[in-house]
Each structure stands twice: as structure tokens, then as C-alpha cells.
Design a protein around this motif. Structure first.
Motif, PDB file in Angstrom:
ATOM      1  N   GLU A 295     104.028  29.673  64.791  1.00 62.70           N
ATOM      2  CA  GLU A 295     104.043  29.734  63.316  1.00 62.70           C
ATOM      3  C   GLU A 295     102.640  29.706  62.730  1.00 62.70           C
ATOM      4  N   HIS A 296     101.627  29.471  63.563  1.00 65.03           N
ATOM      5  CA  HIS A 296     100.244  29.492  63.087  1.00 65.03           C
ATOM      6  C   HIS A 296      99.589  30.864  63.299  1.00 65.03           C
ATOM      7  N   ALA A 297     100.391  31.826  63.741  1.00 63.39           N
ATOM      8  CA  ALA A 297      99.889  33.188  63.929  1.00 63.39           C
ATOM      9  C   ALA A 297     100.681  34.120  63.022  1.00 63.39           C
ATOM     10  N   SER A 298     100.027  35.169  62.528  1.00 59.26           N
ATOM     11  CA  SER A 298     100.763  36.130  61.705  1.00 59.26           C
ATOM     12  C   SER A 298     100.235  37.542  61.932  1.00 59.26           C
ATOM     13  N   VAL A 299     101.129  38.489  61.740  1.00 56.25           N
ATOM     14  CA  VAL A 299     100.760  39.893  61.859  1.00 56.25           C
ATOM     15  C   VAL A 299     100.094  40.313  60.554  1.00 56.25           C
ATOM     16  N   VAL A 300      98.915  40.907  60.667  1.00 49.18           N
ATOM     17  CA  VAL A 300      98.142  41.240  59.464  1.00 49.18           C
ATOM     18  C   VAL A 300      97.704  42.704  59.458  1.00 49.18           C
ATOM     19  N   GLU A 301      97.406  43.183  58.272  1.00 46.89           N
ATOM     20  CA  GLU A 301      96.735  44.480  58.113  1.00 46.89           C
ATOM     21  C   GLU A 301      95.272  44.266  58.504  1.00 46.89           C
ATOM     22  N   GLY A 302      94.607  45.298  58.976  1.00 51.14           N
ATOM     23  CA  GLY A 302      93.172  45.159  59.276  1.00 51.14           C
ATOM     24  C   GLY A 302      92.950  44.645  60.679  1.00 51.14           C
ATOM     25  N   SER A 303      91.841  43.912  60.903  1.00 55.72           N
ATOM     26  CA  SER A 303      91.438  43.635  62.285  1.00 55.72           C
ATOM     27  C   SER A 303      92.062  42.368  62.892  1.00 55.72           C
ATOM     28  N   GLY A 304      92.111  41.237  62.165  1.00 57.49           N
ATOM     29  CA  GLY A 304      92.705  40.010  62.725  1.00 57.49           C
ATOM     30  C   GLY A 304      91.865  39.414  63.843  1.00 57.49           C
ATOM     31  N   ASP A 305      92.454  38.420  64.556  1.00 55.45           N
ATOM     32  CA  ASP A 305      91.751  37.770  65.669  1.00 55.45           C
ATOM     33  C   ASP A 305      92.107  38.404  67.003  1.00 55.45           C
ATOM     34  N   SER A 344     112.095  42.075  58.622  1.00 55.07           N
ATOM     35  CA  SER A 344     110.735  42.336  59.080  1.00 55.07           C
ATOM     36  C   SER A 344     110.490  43.832  59.148  1.00 55.07           C
ATOM     37  N   ALA A 345     109.277  44.234  58.721  1.00 55.91           N
ATOM     38  CA  ALA A 345     108.916  45.647  58.811  1.00 55.91           C
ATOM     39  C   ALA A 345     108.381  45.981  60.195  1.00 55.91           C
ATOM     40  N   VAL A 346     108.137  44.920  60.997  1.00 55.24           N
ATOM     41  CA  VAL A 346     107.531  45.132  62.318  1.00 55.24           C
ATOM     42  C   VAL A 346     108.612  45.519  63.329  1.00 55.24           C
ATOM     43  N   GLU A 347     108.312  46.523  64.161  1.00 51.57           N
ATOM     44  CA  GLU A 347     109.294  46.986  65.138  1.00 51.57           C
ATOM     45  C   GLU A 347     108.709  47.005  66.538  1.00 51.57           C
ATOM     46  N   ALA A 348     109.597  46.955  67.531  1.00 52.86           N
ATOM     47  CA  ALA A 348     109.152  47.032  68.926  1.00 52.86           C
ATOM     48  C   ALA A 348     108.391  48.338  69.139  1.00 52.86           C
ATOM     49  N   GLY A 349     107.321  48.248  69.929  1.00 48.70           N
ATOM     50  CA  GLY A 349     106.527  49.433  70.223  1.00 48.70           C
ATOM     51  C   GLY A 349     105.302  49.571  69.335  1.00 48.70           C
ATOM     52  N   GLN A 350     105.309  48.835  68.236  1.00 49.49           N
ATOM     53  CA  GLN A 350     104.239  48.960  67.252  1.00 49.49           C
ATOM     54  C   GLN A 350     102.972  48.233  67.716  1.00 49.49           C
ATOM     55  N   ALA A 351     101.800  48.792  67.440  1.00 50.66           N
ATOM     56  CA  ALA A 351     100.530  48.093  67.685  1.00 50.66           C
ATOM     57  C   ALA A 351     100.200  47.259  66.445  1.00 50.66           C
ATOM     58  N   VAL A 352      99.838  45.991  66.658  1.00 47.69           N
ATOM     59  CA  VAL A 352      99.583  45.110  65.506  1.00 47.69           C
ATOM     60  C   VAL A 352      98.303  44.291  65.712  1.00 47.69           C
ATOM     61  N   ALA A 353      97.787  43.795  64.596  1.00 44.92           N
ATOM     62  CA  ALA A 353      96.684  42.828  64.630  1.00 44.92           C
ATOM     63  C   ALA A 353      97.269  41.473  64.257  1.00 44.92           C
ATOM     64  N   VAL A 354      96.741  40.419  64.886  1.00 45.71           N
ATOM     65  CA  VAL A 354      97.265  39.063  64.683  1.00 45.71           C
ATOM     66  C   VAL A 354      96.145  38.165  64.169  1.00 45.71           C
ATOM     67  N   ALA A 355      96.434  37.426  63.089  1.00 47.64           N
ATOM     68  CA  ALA A 355      95.471  36.437  62.588  1.00 47.64           C
ATOM     69  C   ALA A 355      95.957  35.047  62.964  1.00 47.64           C
ATOM     70  N   ILE A 356      95.022  34.177  63.309  1.00 50.03           N
ATOM     71  CA  ILE A 356      95.354  32.792  63.646  1.00 50.03           C
ATOM     72  C   ILE A 356      94.897  31.913  62.486  1.00 50.03           C
ATOM     73  N   ALA A 357      95.780  31.024  62.042  1.00 49.60           N
ATOM     74  CA  ALA A 357      95.456  30.160  60.901  1.00 49.60           C
ATOM     75  C   ALA A 357      94.214  29.322  61.206  1.00 49.60           C
ATOM     76  N   GLU A 358      93.417  29.103  60.202  1.00 52.64           N
ATOM     77  CA  GLU A 358      92.172  28.333  60.309  1.00 52.64           C
ATOM     78  C   GLU A 358      92.436  26.975  60.978  1.00 52.64           C
TER      79      GLU A 358
END
Ligand code: ADP
Ligand code: MG
Length: 366
Positions: A295-305, A344-358
Motif C-alpha cells: 500500500e506504500h507503492a503506487s502506479v504513476v504517470e512519468g518515471s517513478g522509482d 482500475s485502468a491498469v491491465e495485465a501486460g501493461q508497462a508501468v512506473a511505480v512510486a514509493i511513498a516518502e
């Protein structure tokens, strides 16, 4: 009835307690160098899997058994070798251990009579205890004609009646079904608040420990691995076992480069870097393991961690788990809260960027 807050005064001080069963080659160490200070008025929980030594420790606090070495102090006095009846400590057992041929009132009166209290005092105290656990209407009933939850209340009233300084509770809720168990959890919190007695509670259920305790000692294989508040234990687990026993978590490994002000940079196999919390005694360099709760990680637009591919989407109603394969090959789970019904708009097969909460990535002892 008092409802004092937790003080810094130590109620039970367990110092380097070791318990070995048997001798020589075949000796089995059930408890190894256990050191913990339980505070006055605290709801303190011993949490760990079956066989880790929880009951062994409680039995030595109660005086049913004695340490091989080490000391146990109660309000500063050494009680290590006192017999049970000379300790202001009472125990509620998992199976309640009620006297089936006696009525509720007789069960509650038993300990008071054994102490030689005058009859009028016993009567008043029994009435007060039955009021406290809301069983006045069943005072004359035999305990073998009662439900599990009612028997549990009788056991609590009986243990609280002599006004012990410390109440030990050995998995007292594990025989109850889910709903009753939830009810008894809040009941126990209320009883502790109203009596102001220090509770040492034993459970193997991590959720029960998190929701009920002021502080928790996490145990494994006869050792205390970490002591802290529920938030400390959950967010800052010191140890790999603690992190995996409590809640769900992702483990990642990478190369650490120097710790400054409790923070460090870890480079993963993929070449991406994550800022982690690390104790100043963490290895100054080399591979470390760190955790990130889903729950401290999320799929984000852009680069992420981190970068990864979604392999599986699992819907749980309240939330959805996205199972990813990171670009370095590691498995990683993201938990998305389902705050709307659109899904969720996210689907299997998709490439994503993940951000980790501070501040959420935490180095643990491997
Ligand atoms: P827990 O309450 O955490 O489930 P216990 O404290 O009951 O664990 O037991 C810890 C370990 O000590 C277990 O491996 C158990 O088999 C062992 N043990 C407990 N009592 C005895 C005994 N009287 N003799 C030998 N081994 C024991
Ligand atoms: Mg046990």
C-alpha cells in the motif's frame, strides 16, 4: 475503578531470561535471553507463531515454572523464585479452566475465598466483577451450561477479582468464532481501561496484536526479535521475520552506498535507485534487503522509482493487487485502494512506473 494512563514505571521486568528443557545434548532452549520491560497499565502483547515460547514466558511470570537463568522483577522486586500464590499475578487460560460443577458466582468467589477474605467482602467483590463483565443475570448458573463467550467472561471476572497487579492472558480468544472474537477484543480493551491493570496478552494473530496493543514483542524460535508500538513494528520492522510475519510486504535487495541521517541509496539490479531508511549501523556498503509494503507503492504517470510489467490484476473488493515483474526480474506487488466503483485502468501486460511513498522503504536484517 481507575483508568490511569501508561506510566514509565516498570510493572514487569524480564531480564535475560533463558529456559532450557532437559539437560546436556538433548536440552531444548524454549526461551533464549529474553529481555523486556512491561510498563504499568500497559496492554502488552507477545506475538509469534506456535511454539516460539510465548506460553513458556507467561508461565515463568506466573510462577508455574522457573527460568534456567535470568530474573523476573515485579514493581522492582525480584519474584523469579516465588511460588505462584505469592505473586500478585493472575492468568486467563485458553481453555478457561473453569470449575464446571460450580456456579458463575462460586467460580468468581473461588480465588477470594482461597485468600481468606471475609464473606461480605467476597460477596460485594463478586457482584462488582459480574457487573464489570455484564453477567449479573447469570450469577447462579453452572458454567458448563454457558456459551464460549460467557465462559470467557467468567474466566476474566475470576482472574480480575483478587485485583492482581498483572493479568496474563494466554491466547484467550482463539477458541471463539470470528464475530464473538471481535466483540471480546473490544471487551478486553474496556476491562483493561476500567481496571487499570497491566495486561500481558498472548496471540499468534498479527491483526489482533496490531489492533489491541500499546506495545508488541515479536517472538520467533525462543527469541524476542523486536519490541515496539504497532506502528513501529509494522512500518519499521527491524528484521526480515518481523516484516514477513506482520502484514504483506515486498522484499528487494540491492547495493547500499553509505548511510547519512538515517537514509541511504540502494541500487537495484535494474540500475534504478531507491532511497531507504537505514540504521547508522547498517553495513556501509554491499547488498542489503529492504521492504516496501504494497500500500506504500503506487502506479504513476512519468518515471517513478521503479519500472515493471503488470503480470496479474487481482480484485479484492476494497482494494486491488497489481502483481508486477520489475525490470530487474523481481516480483513486486502494488495495492490500489478502490476509492471509486469505476475500477482500475491498469491491465495485465501493461508497462508501468511505480512510486514509493516518502520514507516507506526500510532496510531489514536479512
Ligand atoms: P507457544 O506458546 O509460543 O506456542 P510454548 O512456550 O508452549 O510455545 O513452547 C515453546 C517450545 O518449548 C515448544 O517447542 C515446545 O514444544 C517446548 N516445550 C514447552 N514446554 C515443554 C516441556 N515441558 N518440555 C519440553 N519442551 C517443552
Ligand atoms: Mg502457547
Amino acid at each position: 475503578m481507575k483508568n490511569t494512563t501508561i506510566s514509565d514505571d516498570c510493572a514487569v521486568d524480564i531480564r535475560a531470561v533463558r529456559k532450557a528443557y532437559g539437560a546436556g545434548e538433548s536440552a531444548f532452549v524454549a526461551l533464549d535471553n529474553a529481555t523486556v520491560s512491561v510498563r504499568e497499565n500497559e496492554f502488552f502483547t507477545l506475538l509469534g507463531p506456535s511454539g516460539c515460547g510465548k506460553t513458556t514466558l507467561l508461565r515463568m511470570i506466573a510462577g508455574f515454572d522457573y527460568p534456567t537463568s535470568g530474573e523476573i522483577l515485579l514493581n522492582g522486586s525480584d519474584i523469579t523464585s516465588l511460588p505462584p500464590f505469592q505473586r500478585p499475578v493472575n492468568t486467563v487460560f485458553q481453555n478457561y479452566a473453569l470449575f464446571p460443577h460450580m456456579t458463575v458466582a462460586e467460580n468468581v468467589a473461588f480465588g477470594l475465598e482461597a485468600l481468606g477474605k471475609p464473606r461480605t467482602e467476597v460477596k460485594a467483590r463478586v457482584a462488582e466483577m459480574l457487573r464489570l463483565v455484564q453477567l449479573e443475570h447469570l450469577a447462579g448458573r453452572r458454567t458448563n451450561q454457558m456459551s464460549g463467550g460467557q465462559q470467557q467472561r467468567v474466566a476474566l471476572a475470576r482472574a480480575l477479582a483478587p485485583q492482581p497487579k498483572v493479568l496474563l492472558l494466554d491466547e484467550p480468544l482463539s477458541a471463539l468464532d470470528y464475530k464473538l472474537r471481535k466483540e471480546m477484543q473490544s471487551e478486553l480493551k474496556r476491562l483493561q481501561y476500567e481496571t487499570g491493570i497491566t495486561f500481558i496478552f498472548v496471540t499468534h494473530d498479527q491483526e489482533e496484536a496490531l489492533t489491541m496493543s500499546d506495545r508488541i514483542a515479536v517472538m520467533s524460535a525462543g527469541r524476542i526479535l523486536q519490541i515496539g508500538t504497532p506502528r513501529e513494528i509494522y512500518n519499521r520492522p527491524a528484521d526480515r521475520f518481523v516484516a514477513s510475519f506482520i502484514g504483506e510486504t515486498n522484499f528487494l535487495t540491492g547495493a547500499l552506498h553509505g548511510v547519512a541521517n538515517g537514509k541511504a541509496k540502494v541500487t537495484l539490479k535494474s540500475g534504478q535507485s531507491v532511497v531507504v531508511n537505514a540504521a547508522s549501523d547498517a553495513p556501509a556498503s554491499g547488498d542489503v534487503t529492504f521492504i516496501v509494503r504494497p500500500e506504500h507503492a503506487s502506479v504513476v504517470e512519468g518515471s517513478g522509482d521503479l519500472r515493471g510489467i503488470v503480470e496479474k490484476v487481482v480484485y479484492f473488493g476494497t482494494h486491488t493487487h497489481l502483481h508486477l515483474r520489475l525490470s530487474g526480474g523481481e516480483a513486486f506487488t502494488v495495492r490500489q485502494q478502490n476509492g471509486s466503483v469505476s475500477g482500475s485502468a491498469v491491465e495485465a501486460g501493461q508497462a508501468v512506473a511505480v512510486a514509493i511513498a516518502e520514507g516507506a522503504a526500510q532496510v531489514v536484517r536479512a
